[in-house]
Design a protein around this motif. Structure first.
Motif, mmCIF file in Angstrom:
data_model
loop_
_atom_site.group_PDB
_atom_site.id
_atom_site.type_symbol
_atom_site.label_atom_id
_atom_site.label_comp_id
_atom_site.label_asym_id
_atom_site.label_seq_id
_atom_site.Cartn_x
_atom_site.Cartn_y
_atom_site.Cartn_z
ATOM 1 N N LEU A 154 0.832 -1.207 0.000
ATOM 2 C CA LEU A 154 0.000 0.000 0.000
ATOM 3 C C LEU A 154 0.864 1.254 0.000
ATOM 4 C CD1 LEU A 154 -3.098 0.214 0.175
ATOM 5 C CD2 LEU A 154 -2.790 0.885 2.553
ATOM 6 N N LEU A 155 1.916 1.212 0.803
ATOM 7 C CA LEU A 155 2.804 2.372 0.858
ATOM 8 C C LEU A 155 3.471 2.602 -0.497
ATOM 9 C CD1 LEU A 155 4.395 1.908 4.401
ATOM 10 C CD2 LEU A 155 2.588 3.486 3.710
ATOM 11 N N ASP A 156 3.791 1.505 -1.180
ATOM 12 C CA ASP A 156 4.364 1.645 -2.533
ATOM 13 C C ASP A 156 3.381 2.341 -3.462
ATOM 14 O OD1 ASP A 156 6.735 0.500 -1.879
ATOM 15 O OD2 ASP A 156 6.156 -1.535 -2.515
ATOM 16 N N VAL A 157 2.119 1.952 -3.335
ATOM 17 C CA VAL A 157 1.098 2.585 -4.185
ATOM 18 C C VAL A 157 1.028 4.076 -3.884
ATOM 19 C CG1 VAL A 157 -1.392 2.714 -4.653
ATOM 20 C CG2 VAL A 157 -0.292 0.480 -4.454
ATOM 21 N N HIS A 158 1.049 4.403 -2.588
ATOM 22 C CA HIS A 158 0.974 5.820 -2.223
ATOM 23 C C HIS A 158 2.162 6.600 -2.786
ATOM 24 C CE1 HIS A 158 -2.094 5.661 1.322
ATOM 25 N NE2 HIS A 158 -2.476 4.976 0.268
ATOM 26 N N LEU A 159 3.331 5.981 -2.706
ATOM 27 C CA LEU A 159 4.519 6.660 -3.247
ATOM 28 C C LEU A 159 4.381 6.875 -4.752
ATOM 29 C CD1 LEU A 159 7.587 5.042 -1.447
ATOM 30 C CD2 LEU A 159 6.863 7.443 -1.403
ATOM 31 N N MET A 160 3.873 5.839 -5.395
ATOM 32 C CA MET A 160 3.714 5.923 -6.846
ATOM 33 C C MET A 160 2.740 7.052 -7.211
ATOM 34 S SD MET A 160 2.549 2.758 -9.132
ATOM 35 C CE MET A 160 0.839 3.183 -8.978
ATOM 36 N N LEU A 161 1.622 7.123 -6.472
ATOM 37 C CA LEU A 161 0.626 8.168 -6.764
ATOM 38 C C LEU A 161 1.216 9.553 -6.536
ATOM 39 C CD1 LEU A 161 -2.555 6.592 -5.092
ATOM 40 C CD2 LEU A 161 -2.197 6.965 -7.540
ATOM 41 N N LEU A 162 1.989 9.665 -5.452
ATOM 42 C CA LEU A 162 2.571 10.970 -5.122
ATOM 43 C C LEU A 162 3.563 11.447 -6.178
ATOM 44 C CD1 LEU A 162 3.145 10.527 -1.302
ATOM 45 C CD2 LEU A 162 1.906 12.417 -2.343
ATOM 46 N N GLN A 163 4.198 10.465 -6.828
ATOM 47 C CA GLN A 163 5.233 10.852 -7.796
ATOM 48 C C GLN A 163 4.700 10.860 -9.230
ATOM 49 O OE1 GLN A 163 7.916 8.071 -6.219
ATOM 50 N NE2 GLN A 163 8.838 9.543 -4.822
ATOM 51 N N ASP A 164 3.391 10.671 -9.334
ATOM 52 C CA ASP A 164 2.771 10.607 -10.655
ATOM 53 C C ASP A 164 2.953 11.934 -11.408
ATOM 54 O OD1 ASP A 164 1.153 9.812 -12.765
ATOM 55 O OD2 ASP A 164 -0.597 10.772 -11.835
ATOM 56 N N GLU A 165 3.435 11.833 -12.610
ATOM 57 C CA GLU A 165 3.712 13.025 -13.412
ATOM 58 C C GLU A 165 2.440 13.817 -13.731
ATOM 59 O OE1 GLU A 165 5.825 15.296 -14.532
ATOM 60 O OE2 GLU A 165 6.883 14.217 -12.938
ATOM 61 N N GLU A 166 1.342 13.057 -13.923
ATOM 62 C CA GLU A 166 0.100 13.725 -14.280
ATOM 63 C C GLU A 166 -0.390 14.614 -13.135
ATOM 64 O OE1 GLU A 166 -3.042 11.163 -15.536
ATOM 65 O OE2 GLU A 166 -4.330 12.907 -15.948
ATOM 66 N N LEU A 167 -0.160 14.109 -11.916
ATOM 67 C CA LEU A 167 -0.590 14.879 -10.746
ATOM 68 C C LEU A 167 0.236 16.165 -10.649
ATOM 69 C CD1 LEU A 167 -2.254 15.112 -8.140
ATOM 70 C CD2 LEU A 167 -0.442 13.876 -6.973
ATOM 71 N N ILE A 168 1.527 15.978 -10.658
ATOM 72 C CA ILE A 168 2.409 17.145 -10.472
ATOM 73 C C ILE A 168 2.281 18.128 -11.640
ATOM 74 C CG2 ILE A 168 4.833 17.858 -10.155
ATOM 75 C CD1 ILE A 168 3.521 16.269 -7.835
ATOM 76 N N GLY A 169 2.304 17.564 -12.860
ATOM 77 C CA GLY A 169 2.222 18.424 -14.056
ATOM 78 C C GLY A 169 0.904 19.192 -14.064
ATOM 79 N N GLY A 170 -0.182 18.498 -13.722
ATOM 80 C CA GLY A 170 -1.501 19.138 -13.729
ATOM 81 C C GLY A 170 -1.565 20.270 -12.720
ATOM 82 N N VAL A 171 -1.064 19.995 -11.523
ATOM 83 C CA VAL A 171 -1.091 21.021 -10.476
ATOM 84 C C VAL A 171 -0.327 22.260 -10.941
ATOM 85 C CG1 VAL A 171 -0.317 21.585 -8.139
ATOM 86 C CG2 VAL A 171 -1.376 19.373 -8.580
ATOM 87 N N LYS A 172 0.838 22.015 -11.532
ATOM 88 C CA LYS A 172 1.646 23.148 -12.020
ATOM 89 C C LYS A 172 0.859 23.970 -13.040
ATOM 90 C CE LYS A 172 6.433 21.592 -11.922
ATOM 91 N NZ LYS A 172 7.428 21.007 -12.809
ATOM 92 N N LEU B 153 -5.845 7.546 -3.312
ATOM 93 C CA LEU B 153 -5.633 8.902 -3.823
ATOM 94 C C LEU B 153 -6.210 9.925 -2.835
ATOM 95 C CD1 LEU B 153 -4.593 10.232 -6.476
ATOM 96 C CD2 LEU B 153 -6.970 10.372 -7.185
ATOM 97 N N GLU B 154 -7.425 9.632 -2.361
ATOM 98 C CA GLU B 154 -8.071 10.515 -1.379
ATOM 99 C C GLU B 154 -7.187 10.678 -0.146
ATOM 100 O OE1 GLU B 154 -11.213 12.000 -1.093
ATOM 101 O OE2 GLU B 154 -11.396 11.696 -3.255
ATOM 102 N N GLN B 155 -6.634 9.540 0.301
ATOM 103 C CA GLN B 155 -5.817 9.585 1.513
ATOM 104 C C GLN B 155 -4.569 10.428 1.336
ATOM 105 O OE1 GLN B 155 -4.790 5.762 3.028
ATOM 106 N NE2 GLN B 155 -6.935 5.164 3.287
ATOM 107 N N ILE B 156 -3.909 10.234 0.202
ATOM 108 C CA ILE B 156 -2.672 11.028 0.050
ATOM 109 C C ILE B 156 -3.010 12.509 -0.137
ATOM 110 C CG2 ILE B 156 -1.142 9.160 -0.799
ATOM 111 C CD1 ILE B 156 -1.440 10.799 -3.540
ATOM 112 N N ALA B 157 -4.144 12.760 -0.797
ATOM 113 C CA ALA B 157 -4.552 14.163 -0.973
ATOM 114 C C ALA B 157 -4.721 14.812 0.394
ATOM 115 C CB ALA B 157 -5.859 14.228 -1.741
ATOM 116 N N GLU B 158 -5.394 14.076 1.270
ATOM 117 C CA GLU B 158 -5.647 14.578 2.615
ATOM 118 C C GLU B 158 -4.322 14.889 3.305
ATOM 119 O OE1 GLU B 158 -9.052 14.752 3.345
ATOM 120 O OE2 GLU B 158 -8.061 16.108 4.787
ATOM 121 N N ARG B 159 -3.371 13.974 3.153
ATOM 122 C CA ARG B 159 -2.092 14.140 3.852
ATOM 123 C C ARG B 159 -1.289 15.294 3.275
ATOM 124 N NH1 ARG B 159 0.441 8.247 4.863
ATOM 125 N NH2 ARG B 159 1.987 9.533 5.919
ATOM 126 N N VAL B 160 -1.311 15.423 1.948
ATOM 127 C CA VAL B 160 -0.557 16.537 1.347
ATOM 128 C C VAL B 160 -1.189 17.868 1.769
ATOM 129 C CG1 VAL B 160 0.215 17.618 -0.802
ATOM 130 C CG2 VAL B 160 0.202 15.127 -0.614
#
Ligand code: PEP
Ligand code: MG
Length: 591
Positions: A79-97, A137-144
């Motif tokens: 699960l932690l691996d999944v969270h790391l993967m989601l956090l480092q997702d290019e689409e997430l970071i690129g979109g936010v930027k 995804l919801e969980q990591i969003a909450e944490r960020v």
């Protein structure tokens, strides 16, 4: 592809802009525009927030590396691996930027916007395992978001941006900033709405809600187009889609063609011209053709609304919904001093005109906090709300009464009590007032005289007028609740919205008798429910003898126009016919 969604028209006008989808759980995230010079630091805030969470996960991974399978099952590490993967997702970071750079959204807004887009992609996945990762995804969003709180509080460079009026030409330009934005959410509580009051949005759409739900009322008070009860809107519309809100028809048009855009652009301009024309009536006294003076008052939610009431030509405040001072404060209620200052601001803001302060009316569709919805009781609308809530919490009630009495030392204050039905409640309320005065006397604190009024919003009250007129100086008919309780229709429930009928003969009979009885006894009577601001009903209410109307400031001039064209002598005869009719709506249309 163009499609339309039908809901309930709650706030008039046309809005054209891009959709901003907000998950109901994320409405408390700040939405504002940053200055272009802050783009880099804002992107940095998101990066830091993300890095903090990544580090937390690394630390967690390191600590579970030494544990056995019992304390740290294999799934946890996966699960932690999944969270790391989601956090480092290019689409997430690129979109936010992109949201920050191109639209100047603040960091939290940009993050939640991009998360919403990715969440939808998860929803559409065939594979059940992948679909379920949406929860991660919801969980990591909450944490960020939580981590970002510690990266320095965001600077609201523009809490509002005056959106350029969108016209077809604007849309064809397809500019990235300066485009009006339309908020779409499954549900918004009145407290949520309140925080959007000074916001960047040019229109609102929600999936749920009735026409006189408090969320709809706040949208109307903001005087921007809104549609509620639009069922699947938050599912069918995608982030950033172009949408049109037709607030008159209760229709939402998604991805409109250029022909439709041109048509609505034209309607929008017509609406603006009409508003401009109405402004000419601002200083005209509200007197009918046969010389009857009519009092047009404002409904407000916060003391800061007083200037808008004056600018709209209100001759006072007929309803200050004081509960909005109590909402969205995580249960921490305002104390006497804070309330006194707020009521005083409203009173002074109205520059000598009367201000009717209603004691707190929370409960049902007005929870203190959107997170504190009343799911425990089967029928919250029939439960502990308004005066029942106040009487159940004497200390809170006393605090409010003292604050209102003190504010009365600064101008004309009318105190209005909501949802009374029983003689016992009236007696208790009066005893509380005496006690509050005695407390102030003991403390040697100044207070002023008040006029005391009761709201007629429960049929039992409308059928016990003698009792009410014995104890109160004036009555104010709360038609929103009177309709709800007479017809047994939950005003916040869009599935029974078609049965919510202000023209039901029983509702009209209760209103007519209340108005007539007050007039016969020389007592003041007004309507402060949404019926008072509905221009389609002005003539009927005048015909029933009503001379005092309280409504959202934005509705005052349109109602005044109706008043100026009215002849109350003729309308009285006609209103009696409408009252006797089996189908009053039909009788009105036939006239
Ligand atoms: C009403 O019920 O008509 C009214 C004015 O009060 P509220 O809408 O706040 O319940
Ligand atoms: Mg009410």
């Amino acid at each position: 592809m163009t499609f339309s969604i039908h809901g309930l028209a709650v706030s008039k006008g046309i809005a054209i802009g891009r959709a901003v989808l907000v998950a109901s759980s994320r409405v408390d995230v700040a939405h504002y525009f940053i200055d272009a010079s802050a783009v880099v630091s804002e992107i940095d805030r998101v990066r830091k927030g993300r890095d903090t969470v990544v580090e937390e996960i690394f630390r967690l991974q390191a600590s579970i590396a030494h544990m056995g399978p019992k304390e740290a099952p294999h799934e946890l590490s996966a699960l932690l691996d999944v969270h790391l993967m989601l956090l480092q997702d290019e689409e997430l970071i690129g979109g936010v930027k992109r949201w920050i750079t191109e639209r100047l959204y603040n960091a939290e807004w940009a993050l939640t916007t991009q998360l919403e887009i990715i969440a939808r992609q998860f929803d559409e996945m065939e594979d059940e395992y992948l679909r379920e990762r949406k929860a991660d995804l919801e969980q990591i969003a909450e944490r960020v978001l939580r981590a970002m709180k510690n990266t320095g509080s965001p600077l609201a460079v523009h809490s509002t941006r005056s959106p350029r009026k969108s016209s077809q030409q604007d849309l064809l330009l397809d500019d990235t900033v300066d485009v009006p934005l339309i908020l779409i959410a499954h549900d918004l509580s009145p407290a949520d709405m309140l925080q959007f009051k000074q916001s960047v949005f040019a229109g609102f759409i929600t999936d749920v809600g009735g026409k006189t739900s408090h969320t709809a009322i706040v949208a109307r008070s903001m005087d921007i187009p809104a549609v509620v009860g639009a069922r699947q809107a938050s599912q069918l519309v995608r982030q950033d889609d172009w949408v049109i809100i037709d607030g008159d028809a209760g229709v939402v048009i998604v991805d409109p063609s250029s022909i439709i855009l041109a048509e609505y652009g034209f309607k929008q301009r017509q609406g603006e011209l009409e508003r401009g024309r109405l402004q000419r009536l601002l200083h005209t006294p509200a007197v009918t053709l046969d010389g009857e003076k009519v009092q047009l008052l404002a409904n407000i939610e916060m003391p800061e609304d007083a200037p808008a009431a004056l600018t709209a030509g209100a001759l006072g405040v007929g309803l200050f919904r004081s509960e909005f001072l109590f909402m969205g404060r995580q249960g921490r209620l305002p104390g006497e001093e804070e309330q006194y200052q707020a009521y005083r601001r409203a009173v002074e803001g109205m520059q000598g005109l009367p201000v009717t302060i209603r004691t707190v009316d929370v409960g049902a569709d007005k929870p203190l906090d959107s997170t504190l919805r009343d799911d425990a009781h089967l029928n919250p609308a029939l439960g502990l709300r308004a005066i029942r809530w106040s009487l159940a919490d004497p200390a809170m009630f006393q605090t409010q009464l003292r604050a209102i009495l003190r504010a009365a030392a600064h101008g004309q204050v009318h105190l209005l009590v909501p949802m009374l039905a029983h003689a016992r409640e009236i007696r208790q309320t009066l005893a509380h007032l005496d006690h509050a005065r005695a407390m102030l006397d003991n403390r040697g604190v100044a207070y002023g005289p008040i006029k005391l009024g009761a709201m007629i919003e429960i049929p039992a009250a409308a059928l016990s007028l003698r009792l009410f007129l014995k104890h109160f100086d004036f009555l104010s008919i709360g038609t929103n609740d009177l309709i709800q309780y007479t017809l047994a229709i939950d005003r916040a429930d869009e599935s029974v919205a078609h049965l919510y009928d202000p023209l039901h003969p029983a509702v009209l009979r209760l209103m007519a008798d209340t108005i007539a009885e007050c007039r016969a006894q020389g007592k003041g009577v007004s309507v402060c429910g949404e019926m008072a601001g509905d221009v389609g009903l002005t003539r009927l209410l005048l015909g029933l003898g009503l001379r005092s109307f309280s409504m959202h400031p934005a509705q005052i001039l349109a109602v005044k126009q109706e008043v100026l064209r009215a002849d109350t002598g003729k309308l009285a005869l006609w209103a009696q016919q409408v009252l006797e009719a089996e189908d009053p709506a039909q009788a009105m249309a036939a006239a």
